[in-house]
Design an enzyme around this catalytic site. Structure first.
Site, PDB file in Angstrom:
ATOM      1  N   LYS A  52       0.820  -1.203   0.000  1.00 61.16           N
ATOM      2  CA  LYS A  52       0.000   0.000   0.000  1.00 61.16           C
ATOM      3  C   LYS A  52       0.869   1.275   0.000  1.00 61.16           C
ATOM      4  O   LYS A  52       2.094   1.192   0.143  1.00 61.16           O
ATOM      5  CB  LYS A  52      -0.932  -0.025   1.221  1.00 61.16           C
ATOM      6  CG  LYS A  52      -1.980  -1.154   1.162  1.00 61.16           C
ATOM      7  CD  LYS A  52      -2.784  -1.163  -0.123  1.00 61.16           C
ATOM      8  CE  LYS A  52      -4.110  -1.889  -0.036  1.00 61.16           C
ATOM      9  NZ  LYS A  52      -4.026  -3.351  -0.004  1.00 61.16           N
TER      10      LYS A  52
HETATM   11  C1  LIG Z   1      -5.386  -4.073   0.612  1.00 62.09           C
HETATM   12  C2  LIG Z   1      -6.839  -3.848   0.611  1.00 62.09           C
HETATM   13  C3  LIG Z   1      -7.653  -4.270   1.672  1.00 62.09           C
HETATM   14  C4  LIG Z   1      -7.179  -5.153   2.787  1.00 62.09           C
HETATM   15  O1  LIG Z   1      -6.034  -4.781   3.398  1.00 62.09           O
HETATM   16  P1  LIG Z   1      -5.062  -5.866   4.094  1.00 62.09           P
HETATM   17  O2  LIG Z   1      -4.255  -4.990   4.987  1.00 62.09           O
HETATM   18  O3  LIG Z   1      -4.239  -6.491   3.007  1.00 62.09           O
HETATM   19  O4  LIG Z   1      -5.904  -6.822   4.835  1.00 62.09           O
HETATM   20  C5  LIG Z   1      -8.999  -3.936   1.640  1.00 62.09           C
HETATM   21  N1  LIG Z   1      -9.516  -3.244   0.622  1.00 62.09           N
HETATM   22  C6  LIG Z   1      -8.775  -2.833  -0.419  1.00 62.09           C
HETATM   23  C7  LIG Z   1      -9.413  -2.042  -1.507  1.00 62.09           C
HETATM   24  C8  LIG Z   1      -7.421  -3.139  -0.473  1.00 62.09           C
HETATM   25  O5  LIG Z   1      -6.699  -2.769  -1.523  1.00 62.09           O
END
Ligand SMILES: *Cc1c(COP(=O)(O)O)cnc(C)c1O
Length: 396
Positions: free
Chosen positions: A186
């Protein structure tokens, strides 16, 4: 969305604070921790950065969504409206608390279509959950109006769009609740982690307890705490929180680099008549983690995606065929492949999703998204922009 590209001395220093005293947990051990409360500090920093009254950090973005839903009192059989284009975490987090994910079409924003969302409302609907995919947002004003009219909760999944804004408000802070992910890919990362933000004192107090077994967090003796309601363990460790503190400080820099590179590529692609760009709602500002555009037809999009690859342009995605992000490949959800028995409410509720979504297909079939990396040099971006244009022109 490259927080991982910038792991450096700032992150190491924050983690070293934790290693120096060895208190890896956010609660208790006050005498040993040398004044370091990394999870608490990350919450304060995040709330202040987002202009939100409260932030609750948790172990992942998926956990953040479940905690947000639980904190708002969503439970068995309640329906949550979510888009066909998202990450599998959207329906996982809903199912985890016993609620029912109801799929809904997207529009040219590549996020929830407000008209389709309104049409999907039933007496069981509790939440509308737009997902700000690939750095840009849903029409939050329209969705907020719908939520107000029907007395629903607006929960923003801003996991892919931290740092963007709508109407001058940080994404995640426009709805009643907003969620972020700090997983390793992210915009900013904790390694693993996530957060819920809200301006509601009630939701914040619920989230604080729910993510730590329902402990009431009253007094200084953890063992003596009571439990006003059932909770779970979604705590974030001090090590992960420490990384996040350093990363959050880099967020503005990350986004300004992404913006510069995004603009360079967009200018180049704008010269191609047959390309149009993903629509950003009025007053919206992206976080520029991706550049997403439409080809005139599905066939041309497939060809252009292939040509990008053969011209050496990496990190471009054709989501329409993607296993993780588009409903067409969610066979495990559609066929209800779960290890144990799903509740009757969920079994029955999921049947409503057994249909096609032609409006979503017509947008996603024509969409290509390319990642923007902060590690590129300006020369690399120029070269990339030109290669992209050449690749796309070779098929149209
Ligand atoms: C990455 C992501 C999540 C979940 O995040 P994690 O930390 O990997 O559990 C939820 N929604 C979206 C749109 C994402 O890109």
């Amino acid at each position: 969305m490259p927080g991982f590209e910038l792991f450096g001395i700032e992150e190491k220093k924050e983690v070293q604070d934790v290693l120096d005293n060895g208190v890896l947990m956010r609660y208790g051990f006050d005498g040993m921790r040398n004044g370091h409360y990394k999870a608490l500090q990350l919450e304060r920093d995040l709330a202040s950065k987002m202009g939100a009254k409260h932030a609750q950090v948790v172990s992942s973005g998926t956990a953040a969504l479940s905690v947000a839903l639980a904190s708002a009192g969503v439970g068995a059989g309640d329906e949550v409206i979510m888009p066909t284009f998202t990450f599998v975490a959207s329906f996982e987090s809903i199912l985890a608390i016993g609620a029912v994910p109801v799929l809904c079409d997207i529009d040219a924003t590549l996020t929830l279509d407000p008209k389709a969302a309104e049409a999907a409302i039933t007496p069981k609907t509790k939440v509308i959950m737009p997902v700000h995919m690939c750095g840009s947002m849903a029409d939050l004003k329209a969705l907020k109006n719908i939520c107000d009219t029907h007395n629903l909760i607006l929960l923003e999944d801003a996991c892919q769009a931290i740092g963007g804004s709508f109407d001058g408000i940080s994404l995640g802070n426009y709805g009643h609740l907003g969620c972020f992910s700090f997983d390793y890919v992210k915009t900013i990362t904790c390694g693993e982690g996530g957060a819920v933000i809200t301006n509601s004192d009630t939701y914040a107090a619920n989230a604080d307890k729910y993510q730590d077994h329902g402990h009431d967090h009253v007094g200084t003796d953890r063992g003596a705490e009571s439990h006003p309601f059932l909770g779970y363990n979604y705590r974030l460790s001090e090590m992960n929180a420490a990384v996040g503190i350093a990363q959050l400080k880099k967020m503005d820099t990350i986004i300004s680099i992404q913006q510069k590179y995004y603009n360079r590529i967009r200018t180049e692609l704008s010269n191609i008549n047959d390309i149009s760009f993903r629509v950003v709602p009025e007053t919206g500002i992206e976080n520029y983690s991706f550049i997403s555009f439409f080809l005139p037809t599905e066939d041309l999009a497939r060809k252009a995606h292939k040509a990008l690859g053969t011209h050496g342009v990496d990190a471009c995605f054709y989501w329409f065929d993607n296993n993780w992000h588009y409903y067409k490949k969610w066979e495990h959800l559609m066929n209800q492949h779960s290890l144990g028995k799903l509740s009757n409410e969920i079994q029955k509720g999921l049947q409503a999703n057994q249909r096609s979504f032609p409006a979503s297909d017509s947008w996603m079939g024509r969409t290509i998204s390319c990642l923007i990396k902060v590690g590129w040099t300006e020369d690399e971006v120029n070269e990339r922009a030109e290669k992209m244009a050449t690749a796309i022109r070779s098929v149209i």
